[in-house]
Design a protein around this motif. Structure first.
Motif, PDB file in Angstrom:
ATOM      1  N   ALA A  42     -10.258  65.006  38.817  1.00  0.00           N
ATOM      2  CA  ALA A  42     -10.897  63.758  39.118  1.00  0.00           C
ATOM      3  C   ALA A  42     -11.796  62.629  38.289  1.00  0.00           C
ATOM      4  O   ALA A  42     -11.473  61.707  37.868  1.00  0.00           O
ATOM      5  CB  ALA A  42     -11.417  63.465  40.500  1.00  0.00           C
ATOM      6  N   PRO A  43     -12.481  62.875  36.977  1.00  0.00           N
ATOM      7  CA  PRO A  43     -13.116  62.724  36.243  1.00  0.00           C
ATOM      8  C   PRO A  43     -12.897  62.769  35.329  1.00  0.00           C
ATOM      9  O   PRO A  43     -12.689  60.902  34.410  1.00  0.00           O
ATOM     10  CB  PRO A  43     -14.794  63.726  36.137  1.00  0.00           C
ATOM     11  N   PHE A  44     -11.452  63.074  34.670  1.00  0.00           N
ATOM     12  CA  PHE A  44     -11.029  63.133  32.991  1.00  0.00           C
ATOM     13  C   PHE A  44      -9.832  61.904  34.099  1.00  0.00           C
ATOM     14  O   PHE A  44     -10.100  60.993  32.728  1.00  0.00           O
ATOM     15  CB  PHE A  44     -10.499  64.485  32.878  1.00  0.00           C
ATOM     16  N   PHE A  45      -9.113  62.046  34.968  1.00  0.00           N
ATOM     17  CA  PHE A  45      -8.364  60.667  35.129  1.00  0.00           C
ATOM     18  C   PHE A  45      -9.097  59.418  34.927  1.00  0.00           C
ATOM     19  O   PHE A  45      -8.789  58.702  34.644  1.00  0.00           O
ATOM     20  CB  PHE A  45      -7.808  60.932  37.116  1.00  0.00           C
ATOM     21  N   ILE A  46     -10.820  59.154  35.255  1.00  0.00           N
ATOM     22  CA  ILE A  46     -11.764  57.800  35.693  1.00  0.00           C
ATOM     23  C   ILE A  46     -11.492  57.921  34.073  1.00  0.00           C
ATOM     24  O   ILE A  46     -12.022  56.161  34.118  1.00  0.00           O
ATOM     25  CB  ILE A  46     -12.917  58.501  36.750  1.00  0.00           C
ATOM     26  N   TYR A  47     -11.941  58.800  33.996  1.00  0.00           N
ATOM     27  CA  TYR A  47     -11.787  58.747  31.802  1.00  0.00           C
ATOM     28  C   TYR A  47     -10.929  58.128  31.108  1.00  0.00           C
ATOM     29  O   TYR A  47     -10.795  56.850  30.482  1.00  0.00           O
ATOM     30  CB  TYR A  47     -12.198  59.523  31.272  1.00  0.00           C
ATOM     31  N   VAL A  48      -9.869  58.397  31.302  1.00  0.00           N
ATOM     32  CA  VAL A  48      -8.535  57.891  30.831  1.00  0.00           C
ATOM     33  C   VAL A  48      -8.395  56.428  30.897  1.00  0.00           C
ATOM     34  O   VAL A  48      -8.037  55.542  30.110  1.00  0.00           O
ATOM     35  CB  VAL A  48      -7.026  59.079  31.463  1.00  0.00           C
ATOM     36  N   VAL A  49      -8.212  56.201  32.718  1.00  0.00           N
ATOM     37  CA  VAL A  49      -7.951  54.824  33.283  1.00  0.00           C
ATOM     38  C   VAL A  49      -8.813  53.793  32.116  1.00  0.00           C
ATOM     39  O   VAL A  49      -8.599  52.142  31.923  1.00  0.00           O
ATOM     40  CB  VAL A  49      -8.448  54.516  34.539  1.00  0.00           C
ATOM     41  N   ARG A  50     -10.176  54.040  31.972  1.00  0.00           N
ATOM     42  CA  ARG A  50     -11.220  53.348  31.500  1.00  0.00           C
ATOM     43  C   ARG A  50     -11.432  53.123  30.290  1.00  0.00           C
ATOM     44  O   ARG A  50     -11.775  51.917  29.629  1.00  0.00           O
ATOM     45  CB  ARG A  50     -12.461  53.782  31.913  1.00  0.00           C
ATOM     46  N   ARG A  51      -9.876  53.626  29.579  1.00  0.00           N
ATOM     47  CA  ARG A  51     -10.493  53.979  28.089  1.00  0.00           C
ATOM     48  C   ARG A  51      -9.148  52.834  27.816  1.00  0.00           C
ATOM     49  O   ARG A  51      -7.704  53.489  27.742  1.00  0.00           O
ATOM     50  CB  ARG A  51     -10.574  55.243  26.899  1.00  0.00           C
ATOM     51  N   ARG A  52      -9.621  51.857  27.752  1.00  0.00           N
ATOM     52  CA  ARG A  52      -8.565  50.906  27.004  1.00  0.00           C
ATOM     53  C   ARG A  52      -7.039  51.483  26.007  1.00  0.00           C
ATOM     54  O   ARG A  52      -6.339  51.171  26.462  1.00  0.00           O
ATOM     55  CB  ARG A  52      -8.522  49.184  26.299  1.00  0.00           C
ATOM     56  N   LYS A  53      -7.965  51.603  25.402  1.00  0.00           N
ATOM     57  CA  LYS A  53      -6.819  51.755  23.895  1.00  0.00           C
ATOM     58  C   LYS A  53      -5.888  52.782  24.351  1.00  0.00           C
ATOM     59  O   LYS A  53      -4.540  53.547  23.812  1.00  0.00           O
ATOM     60  CB  LYS A  53      -7.643  52.799  22.895  1.00  0.00           C
ATOM     61  N   LEU A  54      -5.993  53.621  25.885  1.00  0.00           N
ATOM     62  CA  LEU A  54      -4.657  54.494  25.864  1.00  0.00           C
ATOM     63  C   LEU A  54      -3.915  53.659  27.514  1.00  0.00           C
ATOM     64  O   LEU A  54      -3.290  54.965  27.660  1.00  0.00           O
ATOM     65  CB  LEU A  54      -5.556  56.407  26.602  1.00  0.00           C
ATOM     66  N   LEU A  55      -4.169  53.072  27.331  1.00  0.00           N
ATOM     67  CA  LEU A  55      -2.973  51.834  28.223  1.00  0.00           C
ATOM     68  C   LEU A  55      -1.722  52.163  27.711  1.00  0.00           C
ATOM     69  O   LEU A  55      -0.508  51.583  28.636  1.00  0.00           O
ATOM     70  CB  LEU A  55      -3.182  50.426  28.274  1.00  0.00           C
ATOM     71  N   ALA A  56      -1.615  51.826  26.854  1.00  0.00           N
ATOM     72  CA  ALA A  56      -0.152  52.273  26.372  1.00  0.00           C
ATOM     73  C   ALA A  56      -0.128  53.499  25.300  1.00  0.00           C
ATOM     74  O   ALA A  56      -0.813  53.761  24.537  1.00  0.00           O
ATOM     75  CB  ALA A  56       0.541  50.718  25.614  1.00  0.00           C
ATOM     76  N   LEU A  57       1.519  54.430  24.826  1.00  0.00           N
ATOM     77  CA  LEU A  57       2.135  55.337  24.269  1.00  0.00           C
ATOM     78  C   LEU A  57       2.586  54.541  23.568  1.00  0.00           C
ATOM     79  O   LEU A  57       3.385  54.215  23.388  1.00  0.00           O
ATOM     80  CB  LEU A  57       1.961  56.275  24.758  1.00  0.00           C
TER      81      LEU A  57
END
Length: 366
Positions: free
Chosen positions: A351-366
């Motif tokens: 769950a904390p990692f999921f929140i971290y991923v969501v908040r990193r803008r550069k991970l919003l697209a692959l």
């Protein structure tokens, strides 16, 4: 880097065959290619060592503490009956199941994120998890099936059926499925199955009591024979996944570019989705739905080797097995004298990692 076909064919460094990740930074000079490959191979070796340590820990540690000498004697069948049962009939099958499940979920997550180009994607987007759950609930409610081995086969059938439905719904006439339509179709099918499952278990207390033991996601309480039944599906899924790597690299440049490079888009996606279904479907069937491995692991692997799927998928498979077995071992010490199931431990960590991923803008697209 441009996504146009002209840019993709302007030089050899942008093609999927050369080993560089599409969409990544400019590739290094030719003289640096060999050192990079050597580092990646060394990384695979290091992960293999860590996987061996995780497996060793899974055999050594548990609710009943055994010293290493006793474990070794049990492995050679020279220990007491109690030690033999603990090591050979409980811990070894549990370790083997964790290795297969972690490998499958790690590969499935990397494939899913690659095909949907969604950094928050995991195999459950394909409807596999709740498709399996729905058929298991039907078996429990209408046929009174409470045998875990039979439930595992029901779950695999449900996972496969859900994946086929998602593929058909998400297919655009004349073009096949696209990342967006697959994600939307998978979400719709998942929520439909979830609603049906919730309705049935809420209406029947016996079904709820039986279903919740499968639903938690665990490596314990599984018949060791399920490992042999699981192995062929995992092997086929791994082969299909590795065969899909070059196509995934091309698809990351865009469908038009992939076609210009000679790839059959529909065939590539069908191969990838079949691999996802086999890998995650059989894991859900054997262990129940285990969350977050397919979400977390591809990001860890991508941070280590970039976006080239020829390296990303092997790294994801090894990391998935390491993470799952490490979480299983950790769960044995968190709630003494009992233990926390691996699905619960991964939810706490994920769950904390999921929140971290969501908040990193550069991970919003692959």
């Amino acid at each position: 880097m441009s996504d146009t076909p002209g840019a993709a064919t302007a030089g050899p460094v942008t093609t999927p065959e050369n080993g560089f990740a599409p969409g990544a930074d400019d590739p290094p000079p030719t003289g640096l290619i060999a050192p990079r490959r050597a580092r990646r191979i060394a990384g695979l070796g290091l992960l293999a060592v860590l996987l061996g340590l995780a497996a060793l820990s899974s055999v050594l540690f548990g609710a009943r503490m055994l010293d290493p000498a006793t474990v070794w004697q049990a492995l050679s069948h020279a220990a007491s009956d109690e030690a033999n049962i603990i090591v050979n009939e409980i811990r070894l099958p549990r370790t083997a199941l964790g290795l297969l499940a972690g490998l499958s979920l790690g590969l499935g997550g990397a494939l899913m994120q690659g095909h949907t180009r969604n950094p928050l994607g995991d195999p459950s987007i394909l409807g596999v998890t709740f498709g399996a759950a729905f058929v298991v609930v039907l078996g429990i409610h209408f046929l009174a099936i409470d045998d875990l081995r039979t439930q595992a086969w029901l779950a695999f059938v449900g996972a496969g059926a859900a994946a086929v439905v998602v593929y058909l719904i998400g297919s655009v006439p004349g073009r096949g499925p696209t990342p967006i339509t697959l994600a939307l179709a998978g979400t719709a099918v998942s929520w439909l199955m979830y609603s049906l499952v919730s309705g049935i278990v809420l209406l029947d207390q016996d079904t709820m009591d039986n279903f919740r033991f499968w639903r938690v996601g665990s490596l314990t309480g599984r018949d060791p024979s399920v490992i042999g039944q699981m192995l062929p599906f995992v092997v086929v899924g791994v082969v299909l996944a590795l065969a899909n790597t070059r196509a995934l690299n091309a698809l990351a440049l865009g469908d038009d570019t992939a076609r210009a490079l000679g790839f059959r888009i529909g065939w590539a996606r069908a191969t990838g989705l079949l691999a996802i279904t086999l890998l995650t479907g059989v894991t859900v069937a054997a262990c129940g739905p285990i969350a977050f491995v397919g979400l977390i692991v591809p990001h860890l692997a991508r941070a280590m080797v970039g976006s080239d799927h020829r390296w990303l998928l092997p790294y994801s498979g090894l990391l998935g097995a390491i993470l799952l077995m490490a979480a299983d071992v950790l769960g044995r010490f968190l709630a003494p004298p009992g233990e926390l199931q691996v699905g619960v431990v991964l939810a706490i960590l994920g769950a904390p990692f999921f929140i971290y991923v969501v908040r990193r803008r550069k991970l919003l697209a692959l």
